[in-house]
Design a protein around this motif. Sequence first.
Motif, PDB file in Angstrom:
ATOM      1  N   ILE A  12       0.201  -1.270   5.790  1.00  0.00           N
ATOM      2  CA  ILE A  12      -0.175   0.101   6.033  1.00  0.00           C
ATOM      3  C   ILE A  12      -0.845   0.974   4.976  1.00  0.00           C
ATOM      4  O   ILE A  12      -1.752   1.761   5.259  1.00  0.00           O
ATOM      5  CB  ILE A  12       1.249   0.789   6.346  1.00  0.00           C
ATOM      6  N   ALA A  13      -0.406   0.617   3.659  1.00  0.00           N
ATOM      7  CA  ALA A  13      -0.986   1.304   2.566  1.00  0.00           C
ATOM      8  C   ALA A  13      -2.385   0.750   2.455  1.00  0.00           C
ATOM      9  O   ALA A  13      -3.236   1.601   1.996  1.00  0.00           O
ATOM     10  CB  ALA A  13       0.063   1.079   1.341  1.00  0.00           C
ATOM     11  N   ARG A  14      -2.554  -0.495   2.624  1.00  0.00           N
ATOM     12  CA  ARG A  14      -4.097  -1.076   2.620  1.00  0.00           C
ATOM     13  C   ARG A  14      -4.956  -0.398   3.520  1.00  0.00           C
ATOM     14  O   ARG A  14      -5.925   0.027   3.190  1.00  0.00           O
ATOM     15  CB  ARG A  14      -4.110  -2.369   2.433  1.00  0.00           C
ATOM     16  N   LYS A  15      -4.408  -0.310   4.625  1.00  0.00           N
ATOM     17  CA  LYS A  15      -5.162   0.159   5.797  1.00  0.00           C
ATOM     18  C   LYS A  15      -5.451   1.539   5.701  1.00  0.00           C
ATOM     19  O   LYS A  15      -6.601   2.216   5.694  1.00  0.00           O
ATOM     20  CB  LYS A  15      -4.493  -0.114   7.217  1.00  0.00           C
ATOM     21  N   ALA A  16      -4.522   2.534   5.010  1.00  0.00           N
ATOM     22  CA  ALA A  16      -4.632   3.678   4.923  1.00  0.00           C
ATOM     23  C   ALA A  16      -5.602   3.926   3.668  1.00  0.00           C
ATOM     24  O   ALA A  16      -6.498   4.932   3.958  1.00  0.00           O
ATOM     25  CB  ALA A  16      -3.318   4.609   4.588  1.00  0.00           C
ATOM     26  N   VAL A  17      -5.749   3.436   2.786  1.00  0.00           N
ATOM     27  CA  VAL A  17      -6.552   3.466   1.644  1.00  0.00           C
ATOM     28  C   VAL A  17      -8.015   3.448   2.293  1.00  0.00           C
ATOM     29  O   VAL A  17      -8.885   3.943   1.877  1.00  0.00           O
ATOM     30  CB  VAL A  17      -6.188   2.837   0.506  1.00  0.00           C
ATOM     31  N   VAL A  24      -6.724   5.490  -4.291  1.00  0.00           N
ATOM     32  CA  VAL A  24      -5.472   4.620  -4.336  1.00  0.00           C
ATOM     33  C   VAL A  24      -4.774   5.463  -3.106  1.00  0.00           C
ATOM     34  O   VAL A  24      -4.640   6.503  -2.976  1.00  0.00           O
ATOM     35  CB  VAL A  24      -5.008   4.853  -5.625  1.00  0.00           C
ATOM     36  N   CYS A  25      -3.545   4.607  -2.510  1.00  0.00           N
ATOM     37  CA  CYS A  25      -2.738   5.319  -1.629  1.00  0.00           C
ATOM     38  C   CYS A  25      -1.584   4.684  -1.823  1.00  0.00           C
ATOM     39  O   CYS A  25      -1.146   3.631  -2.172  1.00  0.00           O
ATOM     40  CB  CYS A  25      -3.145   4.903  -0.294  1.00  0.00           C
ATOM     41  N   SER A  26      -0.394   5.616  -1.850  1.00  0.00           N
ATOM     42  CA  SER A  26       1.069   5.344  -2.020  1.00  0.00           C
ATOM     43  C   SER A  26       1.714   5.845  -0.571  1.00  0.00           C
ATOM     44  O   SER A  26       1.584   6.816  -0.022  1.00  0.00           O
ATOM     45  CB  SER A  26       1.751   5.868  -3.100  1.00  0.00           C
ATOM     46  N   LEU A  27       2.534   4.831  -0.168  1.00  0.00           N
ATOM     47  CA  LEU A  27       3.450   4.853   1.022  1.00  0.00           C
ATOM     48  C   LEU A  27       4.714   5.346   0.587  1.00  0.00           C
ATOM     49  O   LEU A  27       5.636   4.521   0.137  1.00  0.00           O
ATOM     50  CB  LEU A  27       3.281   3.726   2.102  1.00  0.00           C
ATOM     51  N   MET A  38      11.863   6.772  -1.335  1.00  0.00           N
ATOM     52  CA  MET A  38      11.394   5.430  -2.054  1.00  0.00           C
ATOM     53  C   MET A  38      10.111   5.137  -1.921  1.00  0.00           C
ATOM     54  O   MET A  38       9.482   5.344  -0.755  1.00  0.00           O
ATOM     55  CB  MET A  38      12.377   4.419  -1.471  1.00  0.00           C
ATOM     56  N   LEU A  39       9.572   5.045  -2.820  1.00  0.00           N
ATOM     57  CA  LEU A  39       8.131   4.235  -2.798  1.00  0.00           C
ATOM     58  C   LEU A  39       8.206   2.900  -2.024  1.00  0.00           C
ATOM     59  O   LEU A  39       8.989   1.812  -2.473  1.00  0.00           O
ATOM     60  CB  LEU A  39       7.637   4.024  -4.201  1.00  0.00           C
ATOM     61  N   ALA A  40       7.427   2.796  -1.141  1.00  0.00           N
ATOM     62  CA  ALA A  40       7.420   1.499  -0.324  1.00  0.00           C
ATOM     63  C   ALA A  40       6.184   0.655  -0.999  1.00  0.00           C
ATOM     64  O   ALA A  40       6.223  -0.702  -0.840  1.00  0.00           O
ATOM     65  CB  ALA A  40       7.217   1.563   1.044  1.00  0.00           C
ATOM     66  N   ALA A  41       5.145   1.146  -1.118  1.00  0.00           N
ATOM     67  CA  ALA A  41       4.116   0.381  -1.482  1.00  0.00           C
ATOM     68  C   ALA A  41       2.656   1.220  -2.011  1.00  0.00           C
ATOM     69  O   ALA A  41       2.777   2.461  -1.650  1.00  0.00           O
ATOM     70  CB  ALA A  41       3.300  -0.350  -0.177  1.00  0.00           C
ATOM     71  N   THR A  42       1.977   0.645  -2.676  1.00  0.00           N
ATOM     72  CA  THR A  42       0.846   1.314  -3.402  1.00  0.00           C
ATOM     73  C   THR A  42      -0.416   0.373  -3.283  1.00  0.00           C
ATOM     74  O   THR A  42      -0.116  -0.681  -3.538  1.00  0.00           O
ATOM     75  CB  THR A  42       1.166   1.762  -4.904  1.00  0.00           C
ATOM     76  N   ALA A  43      -1.695   0.878  -2.498  1.00  0.00           N
ATOM     77  CA  ALA A  43      -2.792  -0.184  -2.518  1.00  0.00           C
ATOM     78  C   ALA A  43      -3.811   0.866  -3.206  1.00  0.00           C
ATOM     79  O   ALA A  43      -3.806   1.951  -3.280  1.00  0.00           O
ATOM     80  CB  ALA A  43      -2.937  -0.126  -1.006  1.00  0.00           C
ATOM     81  N   VAL A  44      -4.843  -0.351  -3.787  1.00  0.00           N
ATOM     82  CA  VAL A  44      -6.082   0.204  -4.484  1.00  0.00           C
ATOM     83  C   VAL A  44      -6.972  -0.231  -3.647  1.00  0.00           C
ATOM     84  O   VAL A  44      -7.192  -1.317  -2.992  1.00  0.00           O
ATOM     85  CB  VAL A  44      -6.070  -0.190  -5.864  1.00  0.00           C
ATOM     86  N   ASN A  45      -8.184   0.670  -3.238  1.00  0.00           N
ATOM     87  CA  ASN A  45      -9.460   0.662  -2.541  1.00  0.00           C
ATOM     88  C   ASN A  45     -10.105  -0.413  -3.426  1.00  0.00           C
ATOM     89  O   ASN A  45     -10.360  -0.181  -4.596  1.00  0.00           O
ATOM     90  CB  ASN A  45      -9.890   1.776  -2.252  1.00  0.00           C
ATOM     91  N   ALA A  56       2.286   4.620  -8.692  1.00  0.00           N
ATOM     92  CA  ALA A  56       2.368   5.392  -7.353  1.00  0.00           C
ATOM     93  C   ALA A  56       1.721   6.846  -7.472  1.00  0.00           C
ATOM     94  O   ALA A  56       1.185   7.147  -8.417  1.00  0.00           O
ATOM     95  CB  ALA A  56       3.778   5.829  -7.461  1.00  0.00           C
ATOM     96  N   VAL A  57       1.226   7.210  -6.279  1.00  0.00           N
ATOM     97  CA  VAL A  57       0.520   8.515  -6.203  1.00  0.00           C
ATOM     98  C   VAL A  57       1.477   9.498  -5.558  1.00  0.00           C
ATOM     99  O   VAL A  57       1.985   9.321  -4.320  1.00  0.00           O
ATOM    100  CB  VAL A  57      -0.727   8.213  -5.507  1.00  0.00           C
ATOM    101  N   GLY A  58       1.475  10.800  -5.964  1.00  0.00           N
ATOM    102  CA  GLY A  58       2.038  11.669  -5.306  1.00  0.00           C
ATOM    103  C   GLY A  58       3.469  12.054  -5.711  1.00  0.00           C
ATOM    104  O   GLY A  58       4.307  12.541  -4.851  1.00  0.00           O
ATOM    105  N   ALA A  59       3.988  11.302  -6.541  1.00  0.00           N
ATOM    106  CA  ALA A  59       5.472  11.151  -6.852  1.00  0.00           C
ATOM    107  C   ALA A  59       6.144  12.459  -7.092  1.00  0.00           C
ATOM    108  O   ALA A  59       6.903  13.210  -6.574  1.00  0.00           O
ATOM    109  CB  ALA A  59       5.743  10.523  -7.967  1.00  0.00           C
TER     110      ALA A  59
END
Length: 76
Positions: A12-17, A24-27, A38-45, A56-59
């Motif tokens: 989900i994080a990869r697709k969102a980014v 970068v996107c954090s879920l 809780m931080l579930a995942a972080t993805a880098v484009n 993490a982004v947006g903590a």
Amino acid sequence: STIDEAELTELIARKAVDMAGAEVCSLWIYEDREGDLMLAATAVNENYDVEDPPDAVGAGLVGQPPHSEGPQRDDH
């Protein structure tokens, strides 16, 4: 076939980014029983050269709404 929660949140994080065109996107997942965010995942484009990606982004912003009584607006 089945997919476990960790794989699903990373997907989900990869697709969102990718869809947002963000660097970068954090879920984040809100656990209602414990009241924890809780931080579930972080993805880098991969289309961006991010030398030191954050864990993490947006903590700071993400933690407030689930614990509040209603909608909030932060203009910072």
